[in-house]
Design a protein around this motif. Structure first.
Motif, short mmCIF file in Angstrom:
data_model
loop_
_atom_site.label_atom_id
_atom_site.label_comp_id
_atom_site.label_asym_id
_atom_site.label_seq_id
_atom_site.Cartn_x
_atom_site.Cartn_y
_atom_site.Cartn_z
N LEU A 32 0.83 -1.21 0.00
CA LEU A 32 0.00 0.00 0.00
C LEU A 32 0.86 1.25 0.00
N LEU A 33 1.91 1.26 0.80
CA LEU A 33 2.81 2.41 0.83
C LEU A 33 3.55 2.56 -0.48
N GLY A 207 -11.48 2.63 1.85
CA GLY A 207 -11.73 1.20 1.89
C GLY A 207 -11.22 0.47 0.67
N LEU A 208 -11.63 0.93 -0.52
CA LEU A 208 -11.24 0.24 -1.75
C LEU A 208 -9.76 0.35 -2.04
N ALA A 209 -9.08 1.26 -1.34
CA ALA A 209 -7.62 1.34 -1.49
C ALA A 209 -6.94 0.04 -1.11
N ASN A 210 -7.59 -0.81 -0.31
CA ASN A 210 -7.01 -2.11 0.01
C ASN A 210 -6.72 -2.93 -1.23
N ALA A 211 -7.55 -2.77 -2.25
CA ALA A 211 -7.38 -3.52 -3.48
C ALA A 211 -6.82 -2.67 -4.61
N LEU A 212 -7.14 -1.39 -4.61
CA LEU A 212 -6.80 -0.50 -5.72
C LEU A 212 -6.18 0.79 -5.18
N SER A 216 -6.87 4.93 -6.10
CA SER A 216 -7.36 5.74 -5.00
C SER A 216 -6.48 6.98 -4.80
N VAL A 217 -5.18 6.77 -4.83
CA VAL A 217 -4.25 7.89 -4.64
C VAL A 217 -4.35 8.88 -5.80
N ASP A 218 -4.45 8.35 -7.02
CA ASP A 218 -4.58 9.24 -8.18
C ASP A 218 -5.87 10.07 -8.09
N GLU A 260 -10.47 -10.60 -6.17
CA GLU A 260 -10.58 -10.54 -7.63
C GLU A 260 -9.35 -9.92 -8.28
N VAL A 261 -8.66 -9.02 -7.57
CA VAL A 261 -7.44 -8.43 -8.14
C VAL A 261 -6.19 -9.15 -7.66
#
Length: 306
Positions: A32-33, A207-212, A216-218, A260-261
């Motif tokens: 994530l980082l 929340g969705l940053a866990n997968a994407l 999310s950052v963009d 899924e990812v």
């Protein structure tokens, strides 16, 4: 404590026997980082904190702090049935090297303002750590009004941020009108991030940053930098998934997106159960349909599943 940017409320990964998968969680934090996230928030409602024993909570915090190695803040989400227990968790989090606390109202009991003020004040006083107040009246039935938040801010210097999850972005502007920049305001509802930034939010507990995380950052950066066309194009693509953060089975859904990812699995602890049957197939269809048109973003080559 730098209360800004995208900080995922990380999920708690479980093995097949529903023990915590600490190896994956450490790799997940690092990944994530590497994809631009500004910090890690552990043990929240998305992290199924209410299903973890005290010792398990401390083990998760130890894993996150060890994985991050000071590269970014680790925020411990703290809540319990009693004020004495949450104070114990807060002090233990500080001892383990966490950088800040996200303070929730108590589980189950929906007290009045005098009781809730006394409860969160005890946590603010328990350690010198910077504190974020988590306001989520939809989930917890306890609503910290802007005027009450102002009262707490006047009395507690280490109260420095609010996670506003009322789903009403007018709350962000109301807090800002009362307190200006005294507190940083994070949006805690994934499908309101652009709207909240537009009225003054400077962070996102995602929340969705866990997968994407890269998307999310963009999205966050486009919005913060005033690149409205880029932000909305990405938001429009992302919304079917971001809306999964605002349903009662959001934990199952976000973990399903992770699966899924290829970033983790869909396992949850009872009383939650994994999706089955038509509901599972409908959600998979939504996820896979959205991912088929996934923007070409610069993703890290390091997978936490490795």
């Amino acid at each position: 404590m730098n209360w800004k940017g995208v900080m995922p409320a990380i999920t708690t990964s479980f093995s097949e026997d529903l023990h915590i998968d600490h190896g994956f969680m450490a790799r997940h934090c690092q990944w994530l980082l590497e994809n631009g996230c500004a910090g890690i928030v552990a043990l929240g409602s998305l992290g199924e904190g209410a299903t973890l024993s005290l010792e398990e909570k401390l083990q998760v915090l130890r894993t996150c702090v060890g994985a991050v190695h000071g590269r970014s803040p680790v925020v411990a989400s703290v809540s319990a049935l009693t004020t004495s227990e949450v104070v114990t968790v807060a002090k233990a989090a500080a001892d383990l090297g966490c950088d800040a606390l996200m303070v929730l109202p108590p589980y189950v009991y929906q007290g009045n303002w005098r009781e809730m003020k006394t409860h969160v004040a005890a946590v603010f006083k328990a350690t010198p750590l910077s504190c974020m107040l988590y306001n989520n009246p939809v989930a917890y039935g306890t609503d910290f009004l802007p005027e009450q938040i102002r009262e707490l801010a006047a009395e507690h210097e280490n109260f420095e941020a609010v996670k506003e999850s009322s789903t009403d972005v007018r709350r962000v502007s109301a807090i800002r009108a009362l307190l200006d920049r005294r507190l940083e305001i994070f949006v805690g509802v994934d499908d309101a991030v652009l709207e909240a930034i537009g009225v003054g939010a400077t962070g996102w507990i995602a929340g969705l940053a866990n997968a994407l995380p890269r998307e999310s950052v963009d999205l966050f950066n486009f919005a913060m930098n005033g690149e409205s066309d880029k932000a909305f194009d990405l938001y429009r693509w992302f919304l079917p998934l971001l809306r999964m953060d605002t349903t009662p089975n959001f934990v199952q859904l976000i973990k399903l997106v992770q699966a899924e990812v290829g970033i983790g699995n869909a396992r949850v602890r009872p009383p939650r159960l994994e999706l089955v049957g038509d509901e599972l197939e409908q959600m998979r269809e939504t996820i896979r349909g959205t991912l088929r048109s996934r923007p070409q973003a610069a993703m890290s080559n390091v997978s936490p599943n490795a």
